[in-house]
Design a protein around this motif. Structure first.
Motif, PDB file in Angstrom:
ATOM      1  N   GLY A 167       0.753  -1.232   0.000  1.00  0.00           N
ATOM      2  CA  GLY A 167       0.000   0.000   0.000  1.00  0.00           C
ATOM      3  C   GLY A 167       0.790   1.294   0.000  1.00  0.00           C
ATOM      4  N   VAL A 168       0.046   2.376   0.204  1.00  0.00           N
ATOM      5  CA  VAL A 168       0.601   3.726   0.126  1.00  0.00           C
ATOM      6  C   VAL A 168       1.774   3.907   1.080  1.00  0.00           C
ATOM      7  N   ARG A 169       1.659   3.368   2.285  1.00  0.00           N
ATOM      8  CA  ARG A 169       2.730   3.514   3.294  1.00  0.00           C
ATOM      9  C   ARG A 169       3.712   2.347   3.240  1.00  0.00           C
ATOM     10  N   SER A 170       3.951   1.840   2.090  1.00  0.00           N
ATOM     11  CA  SER A 170       4.744   0.621   1.886  1.00  0.00           C
ATOM     12  C   SER A 170       6.086   0.624   2.608  1.00  0.00           C
ATOM     13  N   VAL A 171       6.257  -0.369   3.476  1.00  0.00           N
ATOM     14  CA  VAL A 171       7.549  -0.593   4.115  1.00  0.00           C
ATOM     15  C   VAL A 171       8.550  -1.121   3.084  1.00  0.00           C
ATOM     16  N   THR A 172       8.066  -1.940   2.170  1.00  0.00           N
ATOM     17  CA  THR A 172       8.949  -2.480   1.138  1.00  0.00           C
ATOM     18  C   THR A 172       9.590  -1.344   0.345  1.00  0.00           C
ATOM     19  N   ARG A 173       8.777  -0.365  -0.035  1.00  0.00           N
ATOM     20  CA  ARG A 173       9.297   0.749  -0.830  1.00  0.00           C
ATOM     21  C   ARG A 173      10.270   1.616  -0.043  1.00  0.00           C
ATOM     22  N   THR A 174       9.881   2.012   1.155  1.00  0.00           N
ATOM     23  CA  THR A 174      10.684   2.990   1.895  1.00  0.00           C
ATOM     24  C   THR A 174      11.897   2.381   2.580  1.00  0.00           C
ATOM     25  N   ARG A 175      11.764   1.137   3.078  1.00  0.00           N
ATOM     26  CA  ARG A 175      12.862   0.530   3.836  1.00  0.00           C
ATOM     27  C   ARG A 175      13.844  -0.213   2.950  1.00  0.00           C
ATOM     28  N   TYR A 176      13.338  -0.911   1.940  1.00  0.00           N
ATOM     29  CA  TYR A 176      14.217  -1.810   1.188  1.00  0.00           C
ATOM     30  C   TYR A 176      14.549  -1.335  -0.223  1.00  0.00           C
ATOM     31  N   LEU A 177      13.776  -0.374  -0.744  1.00  0.00           N
ATOM     32  CA  LEU A 177      14.079   0.161  -2.072  1.00  0.00           C
ATOM     33  C   LEU A 177      14.461   1.633  -2.015  1.00  0.00           C
TER      34      LEU A 177
END
Length: 396
Positions: A167-177
């Motif tokens: 979703g919008v608050r993606s941990v995958t996006r912000t933490r790992y990418l």
């Protein structure tokens, strides 16, 4: 033949579950990690256009969706308090004939239930709820996923790929990418459900209604399966006021618009605010880790395509993950196939927001265009959107 590839997915939302189903049909093992205790979806209604419906139908969901959705005959457009529609855009059988699938409206919870029920029938899909966090470790050749199951046991695996559908608050996006945080768009959606009897003499409930105003716009459509009518009111709100939205109703004055006054009276104070944020990140993947849906490209809902883009993502990515020599290759190809289209949809959605809220005298030009285009002018204008075939794109 070796063991089937395993793909982990973060998020049991619309994009995540659609991807799980698509991957399972290719024979892959799928593990979905969901932070909530059960499938849940904030909001009320959503619109399923032909480009998304064709994907869902290909997954064997046609009958289930038909039973729990509604295909409106058209869209009545009421600018600036008009008593009668300026234009009624054709939907119904005509749009199904042109694009190969119906245009329907549906409660989000019903779509999620359809997806979840279908996923439970696959032995190669495992959905793990109440996963509070996960840890990813990747190198050139391996990916390790660690998470804690709700029973306290540690889960550790080395899957082929990890997909952030969180979703919008993606941990995958912000933490790992190293992707950017979601950005507030300046707009808030206020959701409400009312009984059909409250609006039956105000609007044609065989259609969707769109009420336009320089300060807001309102979308109304029936959800007969639930014997209710969905309302989505979109306003502009200052960021400093977001913390108090839960304690007040939207500040809308109907003026001499009797239709709007009746609609607002039918809801009273029972509005639920939804802060609209967007995601713009050029990086959708890194090694065996990638993104789909809102985690990659959350957008304004003014073309009603947010869920549809996540559904399309699933249809394009699944065959790539099934057949590519590496996850990185699959994600790279996926981004190349999807980013330009998604950016175009994001731009159209943002542009619609400006068009819907035009004030005088610009609204006169807008209304003239709507009138001249006619009831089927949107068919040609949106051929590129509704006529898209995500299934064939994934095979390319």
């Amino acid at each position: 033949m070796g063991a089937p590839r395993t793909v982990y997915i973060a998020g049991a939302g619309i994009a995540g579950l659609t991807l799980a189903l698509a991957l399972a049909k290719f024979g892959l093992q799928v593990v979905v990690l969901e932070r909530n205790a059960a499938v849940s979806e904030f909001g009320a209604g959503l619109q399923i256009s032909a480009n998304a419906r064709k994907v869902l139908d290909s997954l064997g969901l046609s009958q289930a969706i038909a039973e729990r959705s509604f295909a409106p005959e058209g869209i009545d457009i009421f600018p600036d308090g008009r008593e009668t529609p300026l234009q009624t855009l054709t939907l119904g059988r005509a749009i199904e004939t042109r694009f190969g699938a119906p245009y329907a409206v549906m409660h989000r919870a019903d779509l999620l239930d359809v997806l979840h029920s279908a996923a439970r029938r696959f032995a190669n899909i495992d959905i793990v709820f109440s996963v509070t966090d996960f840890v990813l470790e990747s190198s050139a050749n391996t990916l390790t996923v660690s998470a804690q199951d709700p029973d306290g046991k540690s889960r550790k695996a080395k899957p082929f790929a990890f997909v952030g559908a969180d979703g919008v608050r993606s941990v995958t996006r912000t933490r790992y990418l190293d992707g950017s945080d979601a950005r507030y768009t300046g707009k808030v959606a206020w959701r409400a459900l009312v009984a059909p009897d409250a609006l039956s003499d105000v609007l044609d409930l065989n259609r969707t209604s769109l009420l336009l105003n320089p300060h807001f716009h309102l979308v109304v459509y029936p959800l007969p399966h639930r014997n209710t009518v969905n309302l989505a009111l979109f306003t502009q709100e200052k960021e400093r006021d977001l913390s108090v939205l839960d304690h007040r109703a939207p500040r809308i004055k109907p003026g001499r618009d009797r239709r709007l006054a009746r609609i607002l009276d039918s809801v009273g104070e029972e509005w639920t605010p939804w802060v609209l944020s967007s995601v713009a990140t050029p990086v959708w993947h890194k090694g065996p880790i990638g993104l789909v849906g809102d985690a990659a490209h959350a957008m304004l809902p003014f073309q009603a395509q947010g869920a549809a883009m996540g559904i399309e993502d699933a249809a394009v990515l699944a065959p790539l993950l099934a057949a590519s020599p590496s996850a990185e290759h699959a994600f790279s190809r996926f981004a190349a196939l999807r980013q330009e289209r998604v950016k175009r949809v994001q731009d159209v959605s943002a542009s619609n927001g400006k068009i819907f809220h035009m004030g005088f005298p610009f609204s006169l030009a807008r209304n003239a265009v709507i009138r001249v285009e006619g009831p089927q002018g949107h068919f040609k204008r949106l051929d590129w959107l509704y006529g898209y075939d995500a299934i064939q794109t994934g095979k390319s």
